[in-house]
Design a protein around this motif. Structure first.
Motif, PDB file in Angstrom:
ATOM      1  N   LYS A  98      22.142  24.208 -11.140  1.00 37.74           N
ATOM      2  CA  LYS A  98      21.699  25.606 -11.110  1.00 37.74           C
ATOM      3  C   LYS A  98      20.479  25.805 -11.993  1.00 37.74           C
ATOM      4  O   LYS A  98      19.519  26.484 -11.612  1.00 37.74           O
ATOM      5  CB  LYS A  98      22.839  26.520 -11.572  1.00 37.74           C
ATOM      6  CG  LYS A  98      22.497  27.992 -11.530  1.00 37.74           C
ATOM      7  CD  LYS A  98      23.670  28.846 -12.007  1.00 37.74           C
ATOM      8  CE  LYS A  98      23.308  30.323 -11.989  1.00 37.74           C
ATOM      9  NZ  LYS A  98      24.427  31.159 -12.496  1.00 37.74           N
ATOM     10  N   GLU A  99      20.509  25.203 -13.194  1.00 41.35           N
ATOM     11  CA  GLU A  99      19.371  25.320 -14.110  1.00 41.35           C
ATOM     12  C   GLU A  99      18.118  24.696 -13.504  1.00 41.35           C
ATOM     13  O   GLU A  99      17.017  25.233 -13.655  1.00 41.35           O
ATOM     14  CB  GLU A  99      19.714  24.644 -15.440  1.00 41.35           C
ATOM     15  CG  GLU A  99      20.742  25.407 -16.267  1.00 41.35           C
ATOM     16  CD  GLU A  99      21.078  24.678 -17.548  1.00 41.35           C
ATOM     17  OE1 GLU A  99      20.446  23.623 -17.809  1.00 41.35           O
ATOM     18  OE2 GLU A  99      21.957  25.144 -18.287  1.00 41.35           O
ATOM     19  N   GLU A 102      16.751  27.007 -10.842  1.00 42.91           N
ATOM     20  CA  GLU A 102      16.089  28.154 -11.468  1.00 42.91           C
ATOM     21  C   GLU A 102      14.752  27.742 -12.090  1.00 42.91           C
ATOM     22  O   GLU A 102      13.772  28.487 -12.025  1.00 42.91           O
ATOM     23  CB  GLU A 102      17.009  28.760 -12.531  1.00 42.91           C
ATOM     24  CG  GLU A 102      18.239  29.451 -11.953  1.00 42.91           C
ATOM     25  CD  GLU A 102      19.179  29.952 -13.034  1.00 42.91           C
ATOM     26  OE1 GLU A 102      18.965  29.585 -14.215  1.00 42.91           O
ATOM     27  OE2 GLU A 102      20.110  30.711 -12.705  1.00 42.91           O
ATOM     28  N   ARG A 103      14.724  26.561 -12.699  1.00 38.36           N
ATOM     29  CA  ARG A 103      13.478  26.085 -13.318  1.00 38.36           C
ATOM     30  C   ARG A 103      12.391  25.853 -12.266  1.00 38.36           C
ATOM     31  O   ARG A 103      11.230  26.242 -12.456  1.00 38.36           O
ATOM     32  CB  ARG A 103      13.747  24.789 -14.093  1.00 38.36           C
ATOM     33  CG  ARG A 103      12.578  24.337 -14.958  1.00 38.36           C
ATOM     34  CD  ARG A 103      12.922  23.048 -15.680  1.00 38.36           C
ATOM     35  NE  ARG A 103      12.868  21.924 -14.780  1.00 38.36           N
ATOM     36  CZ  ARG A 103      11.743  21.236 -14.497  1.00 38.36           C
ATOM     37  NH1 ARG A 103      10.596  21.590 -15.042  1.00 38.36           N
ATOM     38  NH2 ARG A 103      11.778  20.225 -13.664  1.00 38.36           N
ATOM     39  N   PHE A 106      11.118  29.165 -11.068  1.00 44.85           N
ATOM     40  CA  PHE A 106      10.237  29.772 -12.070  1.00 44.85           C
ATOM     41  C   PHE A 106       8.856  29.126 -12.038  1.00 44.85           C
ATOM     42  O   PHE A 106       7.832  29.821 -12.079  1.00 44.85           O
ATOM     43  CB  PHE A 106      10.871  29.620 -13.459  1.00 44.85           C
ATOM     44  CG  PHE A 106       9.988  30.088 -14.579  1.00 44.85           C
ATOM     45  CD1 PHE A 106       9.824  31.431 -14.846  1.00 44.85           C
ATOM     46  CD2 PHE A 106       9.304  29.169 -15.370  1.00 44.85           C
ATOM     47  CE1 PHE A 106       8.991  31.865 -15.877  1.00 44.85           C
ATOM     48  CE2 PHE A 106       8.484  29.587 -16.395  1.00 44.85           C
ATOM     49  CZ  PHE A 106       8.329  30.937 -16.650  1.00 44.85           C
ATOM     50  N   VAL A 261      10.777  35.691 -10.683  1.00 45.50           N
ATOM     51  CA  VAL A 261      11.803  34.905 -11.370  1.00 45.50           C
ATOM     52  C   VAL A 261      11.479  34.899 -12.833  1.00 45.50           C
ATOM     53  O   VAL A 261      10.342  34.649 -13.231  1.00 45.50           O
ATOM     54  CB  VAL A 261      11.839  33.459 -10.845  1.00 45.50           C
ATOM     55  CG1 VAL A 261      12.945  32.676 -11.542  1.00 45.50           C
ATOM     56  CG2 VAL A 261      12.061  33.447  -9.336  1.00 45.50           C
ATOM     57  N   ASP A 263      12.290  33.378 -16.732  1.00 50.26           N
ATOM     58  CA  ASP A 263      12.748  32.125 -17.326  1.00 50.26           C
ATOM     59  C   ASP A 263      14.011  32.376 -18.135  1.00 50.26           C
ATOM     60  O   ASP A 263      14.079  33.327 -18.872  1.00 50.26           O
ATOM     61  CB  ASP A 263      11.639  31.567 -18.237  1.00 50.26           C
ATOM     62  CG  ASP A 263      11.959  30.165 -18.692  1.00 50.26           C
ATOM     63  OD1 ASP A 263      12.911  29.586 -18.148  1.00 50.26           O
ATOM     64  OD2 ASP A 263      11.253  29.660 -19.587  1.00 50.26           O
TER      65      ASP A 263
END
Length: 263
Positions: A98-99, A102-103, A106, A261, A263
């Motif tokens: 998930k991280e 998301e990264r 971003f 998005v 951070d």
């Protein structure tokens, strides 16, 4: 001559009783074996024995097929720890995935903002507006700062008629697909203002932001639902109000293009 009866000496005793007797002994033996197995702490052996007797006596379907609740053994400490470790490992992997997603989202969003900044900077350079217009990529998004003397007379919230084209051309650069939230904010120096139209710098800053936003939204390709206007008065200075240069920096209109998005 006296006749003697011949006695049947070969008469045999009835032995049919041996069959049920043998069956009874077999059942008793089975019962004792089951009781012995039930008293043992080895649940695995009891389970195997139960399955064997079920197959013999009931064809594999019967009460012995499933051990009673009292004989169900709890998982060992090793099994519990192993299961817990596996769940924790799966959770950590899911969190990492998930991280990473998301990264990546971003970083992609930041690249899009850089492309928008590049277009705005090209417009500024083409029109020789480097002194009046400044762009900066911040944690909050892409910030475009416009000196107030480019758009307004001192103490006024009406955009110069000569600068209407600048605002309209800028609006073309704000057309994005998909659209982004955009905040237009007004700022002033700390010199008090009091005239027939405004009682404070706060009111002046609000109306400058609103009026500039109205001109931007004359572009039919922009949806007003993505826009908002704010006025901060003299309360968010970027320069020293003790100098003329600093006050000039503080009198400004800002256009903040927000990231999709964070951070």
């Amino acid at each position: 001559m006296r006749r003697r009866k011949k006695k049947h000496e070969d008469e045999h005793m009835d032995e049919s009783w041996l069959i049920p007797y043998a069956d009874l002994l077999t059942l008793l033996l089975a019962l004792f074996i089951v009781l012995y197995a039930a008293s043992s702490v080895d649940a695995q052996k009891f389970k195997e024995l139960s399955q064997a007797f079920n197959e013999v006596f009931t064809g594999g379907t019967g009460i012995m097929e499933n051990p009673s609740p009292g004989e169900t053994q709890p998982p060992s400490d090793g099994e519990v720890k192993s299961s817990g470790a596996e769940k924790e490992e799966k959770k950590e992997k899911a969190d990492l995935d998930k991280e990473e997603i998301e990264r990546q989202a971003f970083l992609k969003d930041q690249e899009e903002l850089k492309e928008i900044q590049k277009k705005v900077n090209e417009y500024i350079k083409t029109n020789n507006l480097e002194v009046q217009f400044v762009t900066k990529l911040t944690d909050e998004g892409l910030l475009l700062t416009i000196r107030d003397n480019v758009l307004f007379d001192s103490g006024s919230a009406v955009v110069h008629s000569a600068d209407l084209n600048v605002a309209k051309e800028l609006s073309e650069l704000l057309v994005m697909n998909p659209p982004r939230n955009i905040i237009i904010s007004g700022h002033t120096d700390d010199v008090p203002i009091r005239n027939a139209e405004f009682d404070s710098n706060w009111e002046l800053s609000v109306m400058r932001a609103v009026n500039f936003m109205k001109i931007i939204l004359e572009n039919q390709e922009l949806n007003p639902q993505w826009f908002s206007a704010k006025g901060f008065g003299e309360f968010e200075p970027v320069g020293d109000n003790g100098t003329a240069e600093g006050r000039g920096l503080n009198r400004r209109v800002e256009v903040l293009i927000l990231p999709r998005v964070t951070d």
